[in-house]
Design a protein around this motif. Sequence first.
Motif, PDB file in Angstrom:
ATOM      1  N   VAL A 221      78.049  31.987  -0.540  1.00 53.83           N
ATOM      2  CA  VAL A 221      77.889  32.572   0.793  1.00 53.83           C
ATOM      3  C   VAL A 221      78.300  34.047   0.770  1.00 53.83           C
ATOM      4  CG1 VAL A 221      78.659  32.495   3.195  1.00 53.83           C
ATOM      5  CG2 VAL A 221      78.190  30.368   1.967  1.00 53.83           C
ATOM      6  N   SER A 222      79.393  34.321   0.101  1.00 48.44           N
ATOM      7  CA  SER A 222      79.866  35.696   0.008  1.00 48.44           C
ATOM      8  C   SER A 222      78.824  36.586  -0.679  1.00 48.44           C
ATOM      9  CB  SER A 222      81.195  35.698  -0.741  1.00 48.44           C
ATOM     10  OG  SER A 222      81.543  36.984  -1.134  1.00 48.44           O
ATOM     11  N   ALA A 223      78.187  36.051  -1.725  1.00 46.13           N
ATOM     12  CA  ALA A 223      77.155  36.818  -2.437  1.00 46.13           C
ATOM     13  C   ALA A 223      75.941  37.075  -1.547  1.00 46.13           C
ATOM     14  CB  ALA A 223      76.738  36.079  -3.711  1.00 46.13           C
ATOM     15  N   ILE A 224      75.549  36.065  -0.773  1.00 47.84           N
ATOM     16  CA  ILE A 224      74.397  36.239   0.129  1.00 47.84           C
ATOM     17  C   ILE A 224      74.702  37.320   1.167  1.00 47.84           C
ATOM     18  CG2 ILE A 224      72.932  35.159   1.892  1.00 47.84           C
ATOM     19  CD1 ILE A 224      73.259  32.492   0.447  1.00 47.84           C
ATOM     20  N   ILE A 225      75.922  37.287   1.706  1.00 48.39           N
ATOM     21  CA  ILE A 225      76.294  38.274   2.732  1.00 48.39           C
ATOM     22  C   ILE A 225      76.286  39.686   2.137  1.00 48.39           C
ATOM     23  CG2 ILE A 225      78.157  39.083   4.265  1.00 48.39           C
ATOM     24  CD1 ILE A 225      78.869  36.085   4.687  1.00 48.39           C
ATOM     25  N   LYS A 226      76.826  39.826   0.939  1.00 44.83           N
ATOM     26  CA  LYS A 226      76.843  41.156   0.302  1.00 44.83           C
ATOM     27  C   LYS A 226      75.433  41.635  -0.007  1.00 44.83           C
ATOM     28  CE  LYS A 226      81.474  40.955  -1.659  1.00 44.83           C
ATOM     29  NZ  LYS A 226      82.132  40.082  -2.657  1.00 44.83           N
ATOM     30  N   LEU A 227      74.610  40.707  -0.491  1.00 44.75           N
ATOM     31  CA  LEU A 227      73.216  41.057  -0.778  1.00 44.75           C
ATOM     32  C   LEU A 227      72.527  41.567   0.491  1.00 44.75           C
ATOM     33  CD1 LEU A 227      70.590  40.889  -2.618  1.00 44.75           C
ATOM     34  CD2 LEU A 227      70.281  38.606  -1.638  1.00 44.75           C
ATOM     35  N   ALA A 228      72.668  40.796   1.571  1.00 41.92           N
ATOM     36  CA  ALA A 228      72.017  41.179   2.831  1.00 41.92           C
ATOM     37  C   ALA A 228      72.522  42.537   3.308  1.00 41.92           C
ATOM     38  CB  ALA A 228      72.273  40.110   3.895  1.00 41.92           C
ATOM     39  N   HIS A 229      73.830  42.741   3.260  1.00 44.25           N
ATOM     40  CA  HIS A 229      74.382  44.020   3.711  1.00 44.25           C
ATOM     41  C   HIS A 229      73.883  45.169   2.855  1.00 44.25           C
ATOM     42  CE1 HIS A 229      77.966  42.190   6.141  1.00 44.25           C
ATOM     43  NE2 HIS A 229      76.799  42.062   6.729  1.00 44.25           N
ATOM     44  N   SER A 230      73.775  44.937   1.552  1.00 44.42           N
ATOM     45  CA  SER A 230      73.315  46.032   0.698  1.00 44.42           C
ATOM     46  C   SER A 230      71.838  46.335   0.962  1.00 44.42           C
ATOM     47  CB  SER A 230      73.581  45.740  -0.782  1.00 44.42           C
ATOM     48  OG  SER A 230      72.786  44.661  -1.188  1.00 44.42           O
ATOM     49  N   LEU A 231      71.100  45.349   1.500  1.00 39.48           N
ATOM     50  CA  LEU A 231      69.710  45.604   1.893  1.00 39.48           C
ATOM     51  C   LEU A 231      69.621  45.994   3.373  1.00 39.48           C
ATOM     52  CD1 LEU A 231      67.893  42.663   0.020  1.00 39.48           C
ATOM     53  CD2 LEU A 231      68.116  45.049  -0.707  1.00 39.48           C
ATOM     54  N   GLU A 232      70.763  46.304   3.962  1.00 42.39           N
ATOM     55  CA  GLU A 232      70.844  46.759   5.354  1.00 42.39           C
ATOM     56  C   GLU A 232      70.370  45.731   6.372  1.00 42.39           C
ATOM     57  OE1 GLU A 232      69.108  50.645   5.570  1.00 42.39           O
ATOM     58  OE2 GLU A 232      70.558  51.462   4.171  1.00 42.39           O
ATOM     59  N   MET A 233      70.648  44.467   6.077  1.00 38.95           N
ATOM     60  CA  MET A 233      70.361  43.413   7.044  1.00 38.95           C
ATOM     61  C   MET A 233      71.675  42.883   7.620  1.00 38.95           C
ATOM     62  SD  MET A 233      67.335  41.062   5.428  1.00 38.95           S
ATOM     63  CE  MET A 233      67.755  41.218   3.712  1.00 38.95           C
ATOM     64  N   ASP A 234      71.616  42.466   8.884  1.00 40.91           N
ATOM     65  CA  ASP A 234      72.743  41.741   9.473  1.00 40.91           C
ATOM     66  C   ASP A 234      72.651  40.284   9.035  1.00 40.91           C
ATOM     67  OD1 ASP A 234      73.550  43.962  10.803  1.00 40.91           O
ATOM     68  OD2 ASP A 234      72.640  43.403  12.714  1.00 40.91           O
ATOM     69  N   VAL A 235      73.784  39.620   8.973  1.00 41.32           N
ATOM     70  CA  VAL A 235      73.785  38.222   8.550  1.00 41.32           C
ATOM     71  C   VAL A 235      74.252  37.313   9.680  1.00 41.32           C
ATOM     72  CG1 VAL A 235      74.587  36.580   6.823  1.00 41.32           C
ATOM     73  CG2 VAL A 235      74.388  38.990   6.240  1.00 41.32           C
ATOM     74  N   VAL A 236      73.518  36.232   9.868  1.00 50.07           N
ATOM     75  CA  VAL A 236      73.915  35.204  10.825  1.00 50.07           C
ATOM     76  C   VAL A 236      74.169  33.927  10.038  1.00 50.07           C
ATOM     77  CG1 VAL A 236      73.261  33.912  12.893  1.00 50.07           C
ATOM     78  CG2 VAL A 236      72.319  36.195  12.508  1.00 50.07           C
ATOM     79  N   ALA A 237      75.304  33.282  10.258  1.00 46.26           N
ATOM     80  CA  ALA A 237      75.546  31.982   9.637  1.00 46.26           C
ATOM     81  C   ALA A 237      75.111  30.907  10.611  1.00 46.26           C
ATOM     82  CB  ALA A 237      77.014  31.826   9.278  1.00 46.26           C
ATOM     83  N   GLU A 238      74.247  30.011  10.157  1.00 51.93           N
ATOM     84  CA  GLU A 238      73.787  28.897  10.983  1.00 51.93           C
ATOM     85  C   GLU A 238      74.653  27.680  10.735  1.00 51.93           C
ATOM     86  OE1 GLU A 238      69.327  28.554  11.655  1.00 51.93           O
ATOM     87  OE2 GLU A 238      69.470  28.670   9.479  1.00 51.93           O
ATOM     88  N   GLY A 239      74.758  26.807  11.727  1.00 52.00           N
ATOM     89  CA  GLY A 239      75.406  25.515  11.524  1.00 52.00           C
ATOM     90  C   GLY A 239      76.899  25.587  11.298  1.00 52.00           C
ATOM     91  N   VAL A 240      77.560  26.542  11.976  1.00 50.83           N
ATOM     92  CA  VAL A 240      79.024  26.619  11.877  1.00 50.83           C
ATOM     93  C   VAL A 240      79.615  25.455  12.682  1.00 50.83           C
ATOM     94  CG1 VAL A 240      81.076  28.025  12.309  1.00 50.83           C
ATOM     95  CG2 VAL A 240      78.913  29.124  11.671  1.00 50.83           C
ATOM     96  N   GLU A 241      80.280  24.556  11.994  1.00 55.34           N
ATOM     97  CA  GLU A 241      80.778  23.338  12.643  1.00 55.34           C
ATOM     98  C   GLU A 241      82.301  23.207  12.613  1.00 55.34           C
ATOM     99  OE1 GLU A 241      78.724  19.994  10.934  1.00 55.34           O
ATOM    100  OE2 GLU A 241      76.839  20.481  11.937  1.00 55.34           O
ATOM    101  N   THR A 242      82.971  23.928  11.714  1.00 51.99           N
ATOM    102  CA  THR A 242      84.432  23.774  11.619  1.00 51.99           C
ATOM    103  C   THR A 242      85.129  25.134  11.713  1.00 51.99           C
ATOM    104  OG1 THR A 242      84.612  24.045   9.206  1.00 51.99           O
ATOM    105  CG2 THR A 242      84.093  21.818  10.017  1.00 51.99           C
ATOM    106  N   ALA A 243      86.404  25.069  12.130  1.00 47.90           N
ATOM    107  CA  ALA A 243      87.213  26.282  12.260  1.00 47.90           C
ATOM    108  C   ALA A 243      87.406  26.930  10.882  1.00 47.90           C
ATOM    109  CB  ALA A 243      88.564  25.953  12.879  1.00 47.90           C
ATOM    110  N   SER A 244      87.482  26.133   9.841  1.00 49.31           N
ATOM    111  CA  SER A 244      87.698  26.711   8.512  1.00 49.31           C
ATOM    112  C   SER A 244      86.445  27.476   8.043  1.00 49.31           C
ATOM    113  CB  SER A 244      88.158  25.641   7.516  1.00 49.31           C
ATOM    114  OG  SER A 244      87.111  25.187   6.708  1.00 49.31           O
ATOM    115  N   GLN A 245      85.273  26.945   8.349  1.00 48.27           N
ATOM    116  CA  GLN A 245      84.036  27.693   8.037  1.00 48.27           C
ATOM    117  C   GLN A 245      84.040  29.027   8.768  1.00 48.27           C
ATOM    118  OE1 GLN A 245      81.027  24.941   9.376  1.00 48.27           O
ATOM    119  NE2 GLN A 245      81.255  23.590   7.591  1.00 48.27           N
TER     120      GLN A 245
END
Length: 293
Positions: A221-245
Motif C-alpha cells: 500500500v505504501s508503494a502504491i501511494i508513493k507511486l501515485a504521488h510521484s505521478l501527481e495523483m491523489d490517492v483514495v483508499a477504498e474499503g477502510v473498515e478498521t481503525a488500524s487501517q
Amino acid sequence: EAKRGGRSTYRFFEASMNEAATRTLQIQHALHEALKADYFSLCFQPKFRGDNSELTGAEVLLRLRHPELGPLLPMEFIPIAERSGQIVQIGYWVVRETCRQIRRWRENGLPAVKVAINLSPRQLEQSDLVARMLDIVRSEQVPCEQIMFEITETVAMQDAPKTTNMIREFQENNFEIAIDDFGTGYSSLAYLQRFRAKQLKIDRFFTNGLDEYGREGSAIVSAIIKLAHSLEMDVVAEGVETASQLEKLKGMMCDEMQGFLLGKPLAVEEFSALLHGHKGGSLLMFKKHRASA
Ligand code: C2E
Ligand code: MG
Ligand code: MG
Ligand code: MG
C-alpha cells in the motif's frame, strides 16, 4: 458430450442453465421498467480527507428495488445491464439524477462537494460520451468541476491509448477522472503516467491487506501511494473498515479515505444531513492540498 455424463446430470445442468437465463431475462426486464417506473435510486458514500478527516464528497452508487424481485445488488444487475447495453441509458440517468441532487443541495445552501460517478466499459465505447455528459451537466446547471468519473484499472488498460484520449477529453472539459479498483489488474506504468488521472483509488483488497498481511501488506500500500504521488495523483483508499487501517493509511499520507468505518453508502436524506453538519465549516474541496508535498 454432456449426455454421456448421465441423463440426470444433463437434466440438472439444463435446468440450472434455464434458471440463470430466466433470472437474467427477468432482470433485463426489470432494468427496462426501472427507468420509467422509478425503481432506481442513488446512494452516496462519503469520502474524507486523510489529514484532517474533513468530508470531501461522495461516490454515487446505484440502487435498484423492484416490486417483485426486491432489492438487487449492483454486482448482479450492472453486469447484465452491461451485456445488454442498457447500461448506456442507465448511465445517463445516473448523471442527470446526480446533477439534480447537486442542485438541490446548492439550493438548500449546502456545501458544493465533489461527486464521483462510476463508468462501465460499454459507456466508454460511446464516441459521444463526453459530449453527452457535458449536455446533461450543463442543462442541469452544475459546474463540471463538481463531477468526477471513475474508470476501473482493468477497463482503462484494455485499450490504454483510447482511454488516454478519453481521459484527456474529460479533463479538458473540467471533469476529473479516478482510476478505480487499482492494484488488482495489470497496469502498464507507462500508461498510468500518460492517463494523467486526478485520483487513484486503491482496491479494498489492499486496504484489507493492511491488517491481514502485516508488513508485506503495508509495504504494498505504501508503494502504491508513493507511486501515485510521484505521478501527481491523489490517492483514495477504498474499503477502510478498521481503525488500524485508518491509522496506517494516515501515516502513509493517503489523501482520502472511504469505507464502512467512516461511512456506509447513504440514502440521499442521510447524506444531506451529513452535509448539513459541514455547512458552516470549511469545506476546502477546491483547495485540497497534499500533506506529503
Ligand atoms: P466500486 O465502484 O468499486 O464501488 C465500491 C463498492 O464497495 C460499493 O459496492 C460499496 O458499497 C462497497 N464498499 C464501500 N466501502 C466498503 C467497505 O468498507 N467494505 C466493503 N466490503 N465494501 C465497501 P456496491 O454499491 O455494491 O457497488 C458495486 C460496484 O457496482 C461498484 O464498485 C461499481 O463498479 C458498480 N456500480 C455501482 N453503481 C454504479 C453506477 O451507477 N454505474 C456503473 N457503471 N457502475 C456502478
Ligand atoms: Mg467506484
Ligand atoms: Mg472501487
Ligand atoms: Mg469495485
